[in-house]
Design a protein around this motif. Structure first.
Motif, mmCIF file in Angstrom:
data_model
loop_
_atom_site.group_PDB
_atom_site.id
_atom_site.type_symbol
_atom_site.label_atom_id
_atom_site.label_comp_id
_atom_site.label_asym_id
_atom_site.label_seq_id
_atom_site.Cartn_x
_atom_site.Cartn_y
_atom_site.Cartn_z
ATOM 1 N N GLY A 94 0.619 10.394 -28.059
ATOM 2 C CA GLY A 94 2.054 10.452 -27.454
ATOM 3 C C GLY A 94 2.770 9.118 -27.244
ATOM 4 N N THR A 95 1.940 8.138 -27.576
ATOM 5 C CA THR A 95 2.582 6.852 -27.478
ATOM 6 C C THR A 95 3.863 6.541 -28.521
ATOM 7 O OG1 THR A 95 0.250 5.991 -26.668
ATOM 8 C CG2 THR A 95 1.953 4.125 -27.309
ATOM 9 N N GLU B 140 2.741 9.307 -13.720
ATOM 10 C CA GLU B 140 3.822 9.739 -13.165
ATOM 11 C C GLU B 140 3.514 10.967 -12.364
ATOM 12 O OE1 GLU B 140 6.349 10.029 -16.589
ATOM 13 O OE2 GLU B 140 6.745 7.835 -16.904
ATOM 14 N N ILE B 141 2.946 11.733 -13.030
ATOM 15 C CA ILE B 141 2.502 13.183 -12.243
ATOM 16 C C ILE B 141 1.726 12.982 -10.996
ATOM 17 C CG2 ILE B 141 1.285 15.365 -12.604
ATOM 18 C CD1 ILE B 141 1.825 15.191 -15.366
ATOM 19 N N ASN C 63 10.385 8.870 -29.201
ATOM 20 C CA ASN C 63 10.168 8.407 -27.865
ATOM 21 C C ASN C 63 10.092 6.982 -27.698
ATOM 22 O OD1 ASN C 63 7.732 8.072 -29.361
ATOM 23 N ND2 ASN C 63 6.563 8.393 -27.383
ATOM 24 N N PRO D 93 -2.584 7.065 -19.951
ATOM 25 C CA PRO D 93 -1.133 7.488 -20.279
ATOM 26 C C PRO D 93 -0.413 7.199 -19.056
ATOM 27 C CG PRO D 93 -2.552 9.038 -21.676
ATOM 28 C CD PRO D 93 -3.472 8.167 -20.567
ATOM 29 N N SER D 94 0.836 6.696 -19.111
ATOM 30 C CA SER D 94 1.647 6.661 -18.124
ATOM 31 C C SER D 94 2.376 8.100 -17.656
ATOM 32 C CB SER D 94 3.084 5.862 -18.506
ATOM 33 O OG SER D 94 3.492 6.385 -19.671
ATOM 34 N N TYR D 95 2.394 8.922 -18.336
ATOM 35 C CA TYR D 95 2.605 10.242 -17.709
ATOM 36 C C TYR D 95 1.879 10.824 -16.900
ATOM 37 C CZ TYR D 95 -0.292 12.704 -21.129
ATOM 38 O OH TYR D 95 -1.495 13.355 -21.755
ATOM 39 N N ILE D 96 0.693 10.708 -17.131
ATOM 40 C CA ILE D 96 -0.183 11.105 -16.084
ATOM 41 C C ILE D 96 -0.260 10.334 -14.762
ATOM 42 C CG2 ILE D 96 -2.756 10.988 -15.585
ATOM 43 C CD1 ILE D 96 -1.966 13.171 -17.563
ATOM 44 N N LYS E 140 6.132 2.560 -21.964
ATOM 45 C CA LYS E 140 6.541 2.920 -20.293
ATOM 46 C C LYS E 140 8.078 2.819 -20.576
ATOM 47 C CE LYS E 140 3.829 0.159 -18.475
ATOM 48 N NZ LYS E 140 3.129 -0.578 -17.511
ATOM 49 N N GLU E 141 8.853 2.768 -19.275
ATOM 50 C CA GLU E 141 10.305 2.838 -19.009
ATOM 51 C C GLU E 141 10.825 1.613 -19.817
ATOM 52 O OE1 GLU E 141 8.064 3.025 -16.736
ATOM 53 O OE2 GLU E 141 8.454 4.661 -15.717
#
Length: 700
Positions: free
Chosen positions: A30-31, A681-682, A9, A676-679, A509-510
């Motif tokens: 997850g990082t 994003e949601i 990732n 976390p960035s995925y949180i 992140k992106e």
């Protein structure tokens, strides 16, 4: 700076590692922490296949894109602690860690003493190294001994000797009626194969008396042919050949008298008598004595010399007395015995020096064993474990063994008495000693202490980084999702871990994986952070979020806390919790509580703030403009307070990043995006969807 690209990732990332320091990389699961570890290990070890396995799925069909790691040119070796290490190297069946001797005993001083001891007995070893015939003699003696088989009385009827000569040597007295077959029977190179061939042909002899080999008439020869199988068995002949071959080989080792007696026994057609068995057993016993002496002399060294307080006694017992080995008193063995005895006499000239070196080595090993056992056991005691270890010497084969204070015997490595945390604690301690022995350029600890409670974490950090025999001054990369590890390393133990550790917070992140240094002054109590936020230019709603959390930490859930909760739950008029249940605030109470809150935030006004939270567009803009992901989530909670959310996501929002993320000490959430960035994003998508569907907020 280490650059990592196209690995799982991590599309692109850079991290720094300072030499001779503890480098902590703190990040959420997850990082990409394990990816960093795997990429670095594969690159340093030059394992291109392992590196290729890290290629992201989205690039699996792209032949031109490959994983890449740069900036590790100064690192030639690496060791990593992770689950694979635990599986492969610790808790083995016969010892706690693989290569206990290499790790704990074989020090530079140990090697130096061994070198001196070996040099003092070199003349003995040279005797063997320069004379191949002595080594041949040892092998021949072993073959001779083995031919007697295994038996308490020294002779086995089922051995090659017993089967070959027990019923006599029939080859030396072939019956007259089958004398025409002597040519085949007396040749040891073919007789066994010929017998098998000849005997198997009997199964094909028919009533018509036709030869199974030439198809001729054998009516007159049939009985003679059958007598071969009646007199001889191929297995017996095979054993006879073997024992005769051994006796033939030993002619140069036997005395003349012994050779005459052996010839008599080997040609006897009636079998071996009891007197002859005793004679053969006497030869075997002397062969065992000679073989054991030769092997002992050949392997003479510290292991054999340490067993006695007097080295001279040990060496003297290896002298060969040919007078006592009368059955083997040949000129050949006499010459070898004299050569060996002469080398032993030359060693005995300097036996005093040899004695001193052996004593030094014994003391060094004892000191080493006590040192390591004491260190490991001190750690186990400090961590609250009822286990202890012993480094045990089994004839020079040192192994680390595990014991329990409530159990007298050793606990085998395969027993499942250890909990997951206990196994990890032991494994970490053992890994440290293994790494100190190997001394790699880089040591990686991949999330090593996340499963331990407070006192055990302290014991482990103390063992790994504070002791004289630790990772102090080593280049260590510690990857962790536990912020308490950062707190302990650079805040609580700032003067105890030297050089001072360097910590970074990782985000992915992106725009890729980046790191931000965490200094001691960045670690603050929530009280400090809250007061800092009160004086910042963030919106009053954000300030009230910090104030309510501050009141929770101070266990001050009074009217002020209730009024703030009413704002966040969009209750107007506000309510309070009483012993009789939920009641509405009076106008006087609102004014009184306003004044109390104004002692923290002078510009606070209830009506202003309740109107803000009723405005969906305001909340949406406030959410969008929040610098901190933590603050974003708190606004998200306000927006979706009355909305049914997915249970898992609701747990993340209401628990994980609302309460569990608030340590006694923490980082400023505006400076470090600890969510976390995925949180995010949601939650971003949910905010957008909500605004598109409705322009109002449901409230009580």
């Amino acid at each position: 700076m280490i650059k990592i690209q196209n690995c799982n990732n991590i599309d692109l990332g850079e991290i720094s590692i300072s030499e001779n320091h503890l480098n902590i990389k703190y990040a959420f699961n997850g990082t990409g922490k394990s990816t960093i570890s795997n990429a670095i290990v594969a690159k340093i070890n030059g394992n291109d296949n392992e590196l290729k396995k890290l290629l992201p799925f989205k690039y699996k069909e792209e032949e031109t894109i490959t994983p890449c790691v740069e900036g590790l040119e100064d690192y030639n070796s690496v060791m990593v602690f992770n689950d694979k290490y635990v599986e492969q190297y610790v808790f083995l069946n016969d010892e706690l860690i693989k290569n206990s001797f290499e790790i704990f005993v074989k020090t530079k001083d140990y090697d130096e003493h061994m070198r001196k001891i070996d040099s003092l007995i070199k003349v003995i070893h040279d005797t063997f190294n320069n004379d191949d015939e002595i080594n041949v003699l040892i092998n021949d003696l072993q073959d001779f001994i083995d031919s007697y088989g295994r038996s308490k009385n020294g002779y086995s009827a089922t051995s090659a000797l017993g089967k070959g000569l027990g019923n006599g040597n029939k080859l030396s007295n072939i019956p007259t009626e089958i004398s025409q077959y002597k040519t085949f029977l007396n040749r040891p190179d073919i007789n066994v194969k010929w017998l098998k061939w000849q005997i198997s042909g009997n199964d094909y002899v028919t009533e018509e008396n036709i030869c199974p080999y030439c198809a001729g008439d054998i009516s007159t020869e049939k009985e003679v042919i059958k007598k071969v199988s009646e007199n001889f068995d191929s297995k017996v002949v095979d054993n006879l050949n073997k024992i005769l071959d051994i006796f033939s080989k030993f002619e140069i080792y036997f005395s003349d008298e012994t050779n005459e007696k052996i010839k008599e026994i080997s040609e006897n057609i009636s079998g071996i008598s009891d007197e002859q068995k005793n004679y053969l057993k006497e030869i075997k016993e002397q062969a065992i004595v000679l073989k054991d002496k030769l092997v002992g002399i050949k392997n003479l060294g510290y292991i054999s010399l340490k067993e006695s307080s007097k080295v001279a006694d040990i060496i003297n017992k290896y002298k060969i007395d040919m007078f006592c080995l009368s059955r083997l008193n040949s000129s050949k063995i006499n010459a070898k015995a004299k050569s060996i005895n002469d080398s032993i006499d030359r060693v005995l000239v300097a036996v005093g020096i040899l004695q001193g070196e052996v004593n030094k080595q014994k003391k060094l090993i004892q000191k080493t064993i006590e040192k390591y056992s004491s260190e490991i056991n001190a750690f186990l005691q400090c961590a609250g474990y009822k286990y202890y270890v012993n480094l045990e010497d089994n004839n020079g084969d040192f192994k680390l063994k595990l014991y329990h204070k409530d159990f007298a015997r050793e606990i085998p490595g395969e027993e499942n008495h250890l909990s997951y945390g206990e196994k990890n604690a032991f494994a970490l301690a053992l890994f440290m000693y293994s790494a100190l022995h190997e001394n790699p350029d880089l040591i990686i600890l991949d999330d090593p202490i996340s499963s331990f409670d407070g006192n055990k974490k302290f014991a482990i950090i103390n063992m790994l980084f504070m002791g004289s025999n630790s990772f102090k001054n080593k280049t260590v990369l510690l990857l962790t999702h536990e912020f308490n590890v950062v707190i302990d390393a650079i805040y609580n133990f700032k003067s105890k871990i030297l050089p001072i550790p360097i910590a970074h917070f990782l985000t992915n992140k992106e725009n890729g994986l980046t790191e931000k240094e965490i200094k001691r002054e960045d670690i603050k109590s929530f009280v400090e952070i809250a007061k800092m936020k009160f004086n910042s230019n963030i919106d009053m709603i954000n300030k009230l979020i910090y104030l309510r959390r501050l009141l929770e930490l101070e266990e001050n859930k009074n009217l002020e806390w209730n009024l703030l909760s009413s704002i966040f739950h969009r209750k107007n008029p506000p309510t309070k919790q009483t012993s009789d249940g939920e009641e509405k605030f009076t106008s006087e109470e609102i004014l009184s509580v306003e004044k109390s809150i104004q002692s923290y935030l002078p510009e606070f006004n209830f009506e202003n703030e309740i109107q803000k939270v009723m405005d969906i567009n305001f909340l949406k803009n406030l959410y969008t403009n929040c610098k901190s992901n933590y603050e974003k989530l708190q606004i998200f909670r306000v927006v979706f307070d009355k909305t049914k959310l997915d249970d898992v996501f609701k747990h993340y929002i209401n628990e994980t990043f609302h309460i569990e993320n608030d340590y006694l000490f923490q980082l400023d959430p505006a400076e470090y995006n600890t969510v976390p960035s995925y949180i995010i994003e949601i939650s971003d998508q949910m905010i957008r969807d909500y605004v598109n569907k409705t322009g109002e907020i449901i409230c009580d």
